[in-house]
Design an enzyme around this catalytic site. Structure first.
Site, PDB file in Angstrom:
ATOM      1  N   ASN A  10     -51.159  14.305   7.708  1.00  0.00           N
ATOM      2  CA  ASN A  10     -52.176  13.504   8.399  1.00  0.00           C
ATOM      3  C   ASN A  10     -51.897  12.035   8.091  1.00  0.00           C
ATOM      4  OD1 ASN A  10     -54.424  12.259   9.400  1.00  0.00           O
ATOM      5  ND2 ASN A  10     -55.867  13.180   7.943  1.00  0.00           N
ATOM      6  N   LYS A  12     -53.199   9.497   9.411  1.00  0.00           N
ATOM      7  CA  LYS A  12     -54.373   8.619   9.615  1.00  0.00           C
ATOM      8  C   LYS A  12     -53.978   7.406  10.456  1.00  0.00           C
ATOM      9  CE  LYS A  12     -56.254  10.476   5.432  1.00  0.00           C
ATOM     10  NZ  LYS A  12     -57.338  10.456   4.491  1.00  0.00           N
ATOM     11  N   HIS A  98     -62.594  15.990  10.839  1.00  0.00           N
ATOM     12  CA  HIS A  98     -62.232  15.292   9.600  1.00  0.00           C
ATOM     13  C   HIS A  98     -63.419  14.449   9.124  1.00  0.00           C
ATOM     14  CE1 HIS A  98     -60.203  12.782   6.698  1.00  0.00           C
ATOM     15  NE2 HIS A  98     -59.185  13.628   6.730  1.00  0.00           N
ATOM     16  N   GLU A 100     -63.578  11.658   7.900  1.00  0.00           N
ATOM     17  CA  GLU A 100     -63.535  10.250   8.309  1.00  0.00           C
ATOM     18  C   GLU A 100     -64.052  10.078   9.735  1.00  0.00           C
ATOM     19  OE1 GLU A 100     -59.437   9.517   7.266  1.00  0.00           O
ATOM     20  OE2 GLU A 100     -59.953   9.608   5.139  1.00  0.00           O
ATOM     21  N   GLU A 167     -61.538  20.356   2.676  1.00  0.00           N
ATOM     22  CA  GLU A 167     -61.270  19.034   2.111  1.00  0.00           C
ATOM     23  C   GLU A 167     -62.549  18.469   1.496  1.00  0.00           C
ATOM     24  OE1 GLU A 167     -57.635  16.965   4.070  1.00  0.00           O
ATOM     25  OE2 GLU A 167     -59.424  16.431   5.189  1.00  0.00           O
ATOM     26  N   GLY A 173     -58.228  10.859  -0.821  1.00  0.00           N
ATOM     27  CA  GLY A 173     -57.777   9.512  -1.142  1.00  0.00           C
ATOM     28  C   GLY A 173     -58.201   8.987  -2.505  1.00  0.00           C
ATOM     29  N   SER A 210     -56.016  14.508  -1.764  1.00  0.00           N
ATOM     30  CA  SER A 210     -55.174  14.000  -2.853  1.00  0.00           C
ATOM     31  C   SER A 210     -54.045  14.934  -3.277  1.00  0.00           C
ATOM     32  CB  SER A 210     -56.034  13.643  -4.078  1.00  0.00           C
ATOM     33  OG  SER A 210     -56.869  12.547  -3.774  1.00  0.00           O
TER      34      SER A 210
HETATM   35  P1  PGA Z   1     -55.276  12.380   1.117  1.00  0.00           P
HETATM   36  O1  PGA Z   1     -55.940  12.678   2.552  1.00  0.00           O
HETATM   37  O2  PGA Z   1     -54.172  13.359   0.926  1.00  0.00           O
HETATM   38  O3  PGA Z   1     -54.758  10.956   1.243  1.00  0.00           O
HETATM   39  O4  PGA Z   1     -56.354  12.522   0.116  1.00  0.00           O
HETATM   40  C1  PGA Z   1     -56.116  13.974   3.010  1.00  0.00           C
HETATM   41  C2  PGA Z   1     -56.836  13.971   4.324  1.00  0.00           C
HETATM   42  O5  PGA Z   1     -57.710  13.110   4.536  1.00  0.00           O
HETATM   43  O6  PGA Z   1     -56.568  14.808   5.191  1.00  0.00           O
END
Ligand code: PGA
Length: 249
Positions: A10, A12, A98, A100, A167, A173, A210
């Site tokens: 991903n 982003k 997601h 976000e 998640e 993150g 993460s």
């Molecule tokens: P990350 O993001 O690995 O940077 O924590 C995972 C995600 O948001 O899918």
């Protein structure tokens, strides 16, 4: 760890045309016999989907979008892309739900509409669920996961085209991952929730939050997990390859 493993990148809102070249190393890895169990899927920003599709042509790497509009056809939605448009350029997957995007207004109801439209257009879905830190502290995790799953799947017939990505929002993150025994329990609970709702034999569940080359040795021990959704670490091909190699060895 189960047989086929998903490694879903991903990206982003990161990545320009130049950054796509580094994928070549991942393509080479995907061609080797040893890593044929790795199902690699790139979900870059919309602007890079076409470029990545070209560079991964005739390989087993798949490409997906990071979101879609719920509309099933064209319409006056400035800045949005619907499933049919994603499908029409050759992408096979889409991430829906997601966290976000949940904070930007994606409710369980909207997510339900998005999933319906993506399924109708024969896209495979990476459906994200997960509790916030506040919800975890209030011991509401299972309640939240249940409402996310039941809300999103409402009036949808059981099918095998959805990958469930657990998640925990507090892990995305932050560099913090759940304690392994908790994650193991959580995955079992999620599986039960899906099976109760759908009577699906073997739902695919992946973990995200993460994931990196340092913690992958620990994370891969989680039984009945089908892979990982990887944000930050997937943008660096060396790290991404490291994760794949350490999972499948
Ligand atoms: P990350 O993001 O690995 O940077 O924590 C995972 C995600 O948001 O899918």
């Amino acid at each position: 760890m189960t047989n086929n493993m998903f490694f879903i990148a991903n990206w982003k809102m990161f990545g320009d045309l130049k950054s796509v070249n580094s994928i070549k190393k991942v393509i080479n890895l995907s061609k080797t016999k040893k890593y044929k169990k790795a199902q690699i899927i790139y979900c870059p920003p919309y602007t890079l989907i076409d470029k990545i599709l070209r560079i991964t042509k005739n390989t087993k790497i798949k490409v997906g979008a990071q979101n879609c509009h719920y509309s099933q056809s064209d319409g006056p939605y400035t800045g949005s892309i619907h499933s049919d448009l994603i499908k029409s350029i050759g992408a096979k997957y889409v991430i829906i739900g997601h966290s976000e995007n949940r904070v930007l207004g994606d409710t369980n109801q909207i997510i339900n509409l998005k999933i319906k439209s993506a399924l109708k257009k024969k896209l495979k879905i990476i459906f994200c669920i997960g509790e916030t830190l506040k919800e975890k502290r209030k011991k509401k995790t299972n309640l939240i996961l249940k409402s996310q799953i039941y809300g999103a799947l409402k009036n949808i017939k059981k099918n095998n085209n959805i990958i469930f990505a657990y998640e925990p929002v507090w892990s995305i993150g932050t560099g913090i991952i759940p304690k392994m025994e908790n994650l193991e329990k959580q995955v079992i609970i999620i599986k039960k929730l899906i099976i109760n709702f759908w009577k699906l034999k073997n739902p695919k569940i992946i973990y995200g939050g993460s994931v990196n080359p340092k913690n992958i040795a620990e994370l891969k021990k989680i039984r009945s997990i089908n892979g990982f959704l990887i944000g930050g670490a997937s943008r660096n091909s060396k790290n991404f390859i490291d994760i794949i190699k350490k999972t499948i060895n």
